[in-house]
Design an enzyme around this catalytic site. Structure first.
Site, PDB file in Angstrom:
ATOM      1  CE  LYS A  67      -2.346   1.548   3.661  1.00 25.05           C
ATOM      2  NZ  LYS A  67      -3.429   1.678   4.657  1.00 25.05           N
ATOM      3  CG  HIS A 137     -12.083   9.672   7.776  1.00 20.43           C
ATOM      4  ND1 HIS A 137     -13.239   9.967   7.109  1.00 20.43           N
ATOM      5  CD2 HIS A 137     -11.599   8.532   7.222  1.00 20.43           C
ATOM      6  CE1 HIS A 137     -13.447   9.054   6.175  1.00 20.43           C
ATOM      7  NE2 HIS A 137     -12.472   8.167   6.223  1.00 20.43           N
ATOM      8  CD  GLN A 138      -8.910   6.014   9.709  1.00 17.77           C
ATOM      9  OE1 GLN A 138      -9.328   4.851   9.751  1.00 17.77           O
ATOM     10  NE2 GLN A 138      -8.527   6.578   8.585  1.00 17.77           N
ATOM     11  CB  SER A 199      -2.770  12.986  14.607  1.00 20.78           C
ATOM     12  OG  SER A 199      -3.689  12.522  13.661  1.00 20.78           O
ATOM     13  CG  MET A 219      -7.020   1.412  17.230  1.00 21.42           C
ATOM     14  SD  MET A 219      -6.210  -0.191  17.096  1.00 21.42           S
ATOM     15  CE  MET A 219      -6.237  -0.445  15.324  1.00 21.42           C
ATOM     16  CG  ASP A 222       0.116   5.750  11.889  1.00 25.70           C
ATOM     17  OD1 ASP A 222       0.601   6.794  12.363  1.00 25.70           O
ATOM     18  OD2 ASP A 222      -0.810   5.758  11.059  1.00 25.70           O
ATOM     19  CE  LYS A 226       0.357   9.682  14.597  1.00 29.15           C
ATOM     20  NZ  LYS A 226      -0.253   9.268  13.313  1.00 29.15           N
ATOM     21  N   GLY A 291      -2.355  -1.318  17.701  1.00 29.22           N
ATOM     22  CA  GLY A 291      -2.655  -1.559  16.279  1.00 29.22           C
ATOM     23  C   GLY A 291      -1.845  -0.600  15.429  1.00 29.22           C
TER      24      GLY A 291
HETATM   25  P1  NAD Z   1      -8.188  12.972  11.345  1.00 27.14           P
HETATM   26  O1  NAD Z   1      -7.219  13.986  10.857  1.00 27.14           O
HETATM   27  O2  NAD Z   1      -9.508  12.860  10.699  1.00 27.14           O
HETATM   28  O3  NAD Z   1      -8.428  13.195  12.935  1.00 27.14           O
HETATM   29  C1  NAD Z   1      -7.319  13.423  13.772  1.00 27.14           C
HETATM   30  C2  NAD Z   1      -7.653  13.095  15.222  1.00 27.14           C
HETATM   31  O4  NAD Z   1      -6.486  13.343  16.029  1.00 27.14           O
HETATM   32  C3  NAD Z   1      -8.732  13.990  15.821  1.00 27.14           C
HETATM   33  O5  NAD Z   1      -9.327  13.315  16.901  1.00 27.14           O
HETATM   34  C4  NAD Z   1      -7.921  15.191  16.325  1.00 27.14           C
HETATM   35  O6  NAD Z   1      -8.603  15.893  17.345  1.00 27.14           O
HETATM   36  C5  NAD Z   1      -6.676  14.505  16.850  1.00 27.14           C
HETATM   37  N1  NAD Z   1      -5.458  15.318  16.730  1.00 27.14           N
HETATM   38  C6  NAD Z   1      -5.015  15.990  15.650  1.00 27.14           C
HETATM   39  N2  NAD Z   1      -3.834  16.581  15.918  1.00 27.14           N
HETATM   40  C7  NAD Z   1      -3.528  16.266  17.191  1.00 27.14           C
HETATM   41  C8  NAD Z   1      -2.437  16.570  18.051  1.00 27.14           C
HETATM   42  N3  NAD Z   1      -1.414  17.314  17.644  1.00 27.14           N
HETATM   43  N4  NAD Z   1      -2.452  16.068  19.310  1.00 27.14           N
HETATM   44  C9  NAD Z   1      -3.483  15.287  19.735  1.00 27.14           C
HETATM   45  N5  NAD Z   1      -4.530  14.964  18.962  1.00 27.14           N
HETATM   46  C10 NAD Z   1      -4.555  15.453  17.708  1.00 27.14           C
HETATM   47  O7  NAD Z   1      -7.409  11.592  11.320  1.00 27.14           O
HETATM   48  P2  NAD Z   1      -7.983  10.110  11.252  1.00 27.14           P
HETATM   49  O8  NAD Z   1      -8.123   9.726   9.826  1.00 27.14           O
HETATM   50  O9  NAD Z   1      -9.145   9.969  12.150  1.00 27.14           O
HETATM   51  O10 NAD Z   1      -6.738   9.293  11.832  1.00 27.14           O
HETATM   52  C11 NAD Z   1      -6.391   9.417  13.208  1.00 27.14           C
HETATM   53  C12 NAD Z   1      -5.012   8.832  13.425  1.00 27.14           C
HETATM   54  O11 NAD Z   1      -5.047   7.429  13.182  1.00 27.14           O
HETATM   55  C13 NAD Z   1      -3.942   9.398  12.500  1.00 27.14           C
HETATM   56  O12 NAD Z   1      -2.835   9.813  13.283  1.00 27.14           O
HETATM   57  C14 NAD Z   1      -3.548   8.246  11.611  1.00 27.14           C
HETATM   58  O13 NAD Z   1      -2.201   8.271  11.229  1.00 27.14           O
HETATM   59  C15 NAD Z   1      -3.883   7.045  12.485  1.00 27.14           C
HETATM   60  N6  NAD Z   1      -4.183   5.837  11.716  1.00 27.14           N
HETATM   61  C16 NAD Z   1      -3.655   4.670  12.141  1.00 27.14           C
HETATM   62  C17 NAD Z   1      -3.919   3.501  11.436  1.00 27.14           C
HETATM   63  C18 NAD Z   1      -3.371   2.205  11.915  1.00 27.14           C
HETATM   64  O14 NAD Z   1      -3.493   1.188  11.218  1.00 27.14           O
HETATM   65  N7  NAD Z   1      -2.841   2.144  13.093  1.00 27.14           N
HETATM   66  C19 NAD Z   1      -4.721   3.525  10.288  1.00 27.14           C
HETATM   67  C20 NAD Z   1      -5.297   4.724   9.912  1.00 27.14           C
HETATM   68  C21 NAD Z   1      -5.018   5.879  10.655  1.00 27.14           C
END
Ligand code: NAD
Length: 320
Positions: A67, A137-138, A199, A219, A222, A226, A291
């Site tokens: 990916k 979003h997630q 994040s 979750m 990644d 972080k 995860g």
């Molecule tokens: P998003 O941008 O839609 O939402 C971000 C989330 O993180 C919100 O809740 C926001 O309030 C918070 N946030 C943003 N900046 C921040 C900071 N500096 N400190 C604390 N919180 C903060 O993102 P998303 O699509 O919901 O993804 C959330 C996270 O999940 C991302 O960091 C992404 O990399 C991670 N992710 C992990 C996997 C995995 O397999 N582990 C898969 C997809 C996404």
């Protein structure tokens, strides 16, 4: 090669199918039939983006590929979600590219499926309260997948940006569950299962917040640097992950291992619990699943999608 467009994915893969594919691939990883390649993930110094590749090979399912994509935090100005990715599958007999599949919805589904797999295998018995940290979003996918594997009666939520909490309230309402926005100490004390999906680069859930038997699916982490969980909280929990090498390098457990609070041997691949080779929660008060998101999860769901898309005439064949 076959191309399956992002817009077709929703009609092809269900959360149940994603759950089954991810649970099966975690088991294959534990049995040695499937392995992930080292992850490439780079801050490219443009648009604050993180870009990279996650790949692997599953000898049992014959899924080979990667990916490509990452996280673009400013995508709202383009009317796009922050995660953008595409899965490429290759023919393991010849090395020829076999398919390109839109990876955005697949990523959300496979990530939500991973925490749901952990909840199914590790949550305290009779879990009733789900705590959500994160409202991006997630988060909606996470809550929906969790609700499929446990009989939650209530959802509590906290987010560093409170203006985003409406997403959690709306998702809980869709699931017919009451929702309450709370402070972290209440969330940690009352939740039986906590999902963190942010994040963050600083711990959000602190040791003092969490009391009683709890399963935490961490979750969000990644990438190097972080962090969502307090190291003291991680150090007193029983630890599980999708893949140990990723967990201690780019996942949530990178911090406790770097500090010497936990060794790699203290972290169990969840596939071992799925295959019955490890007892799982046992008598532990707190379990944590880190995860990190492995390439094999993406290949598993993409492989299933390509077959369905071909059968349903939703894949386009192109010459390359
Ligand atoms: P998003 O941008 O839609 O939402 C971000 C989330 O993180 C919100 O809740 C926001 O309030 C918070 N946030 C943003 N900046 C921040 C900071 N500096 N400190 C604390 N919180 C903060 O993102 P998303 O699509 O919901 O993804 C959330 C996270 O999940 C991302 O960091 C992404 O990399 C991670 N992710 C992990 C996997 C995995 O397999 N582990 C898969 C997809 C996404």
């Amino acid at each position: 090669m076959w191309v399956v467009a992002e817009k077709e994915i929703a009609g092809l893969v269900t959360p149940d199918a994603a759950f089954d594919a991810v649970e099966a691939v975690f088991a294959s990883m534990a049995s040695g039939d499937a392995y992930n390649f080292p992850v490439v993930r780079e801050a490219i110094g443009y648009e604050d983006a993180l870009y990279g590749f996650k790949g692997g090979f599953d000898k049992a399912a014959l899924n080979l590929g990667l990916k490509a994509g990452g996280y673009w935090p400013n995508n709202q100005k383009h009317g796009l979600i922050n995660h953008q990715s595409t899965v490429f599958l290759f023919d393991p007999d010849t090395g020829r590219v076999a398919a390109a599949v839109g990876g955005n919805l697949l990523t959300a589904l496979r990530t939500a499926a991973a925490s749901a797999v952990s909840i199914k295998h590790l949550a305290p018995k009779g879990a009733k309260v789900l705590g959500m940290i994160g409202a991006g979003h997630q988060s909606a996918f996470q809550m929906k997948a969790a609700a499929r594997v446990a009989n939650f009666e209530k959802v509590l939520g906290w987010n560093p940006h409170p203006e985003m909490l409406g997403r959690l309230a709306d998702t809980a309402a869709e699931l017919g569950l009451p929702f309450e926005a709370v402070e972290r100490d209440r969330l940690g004390a009352e939740s039986d299962v906590i999902i963190s999906i942010t994040s963050a680069f600083e711990p959000l859930l602190l040791d003092g917040h969490v009391t009683g038997p709890t399963h935490i699916a961490a979750m969000g982490t990644d990438t190097k640097g972080k962090q969502e969980l307090d190291s003291a909280l991680v150090a007193r929990a029983r630890l599980f992950t999708d893949e140990v090498a990723q967990s201690v390098s780019i996942g949530e457990f990178q911090h406790v291992t770097a500090k010497g609070l936990v060794s790699e041997d203290d972290v169990t691949p969840i596939g071992r619990v799925i295959t019955g080779d490890h007892e799982g929660r046992g008598s532990a008060e707190i379990t944590i699943f880190d995860g990190t998101g492995v390439g094999l999860q993406d290949l598993a769901v993409a492989g299933a999608v390509v077959e369905l898309a071909k059968q349903q005439g939703k894949a386009v064949e192109v010459e390359i």
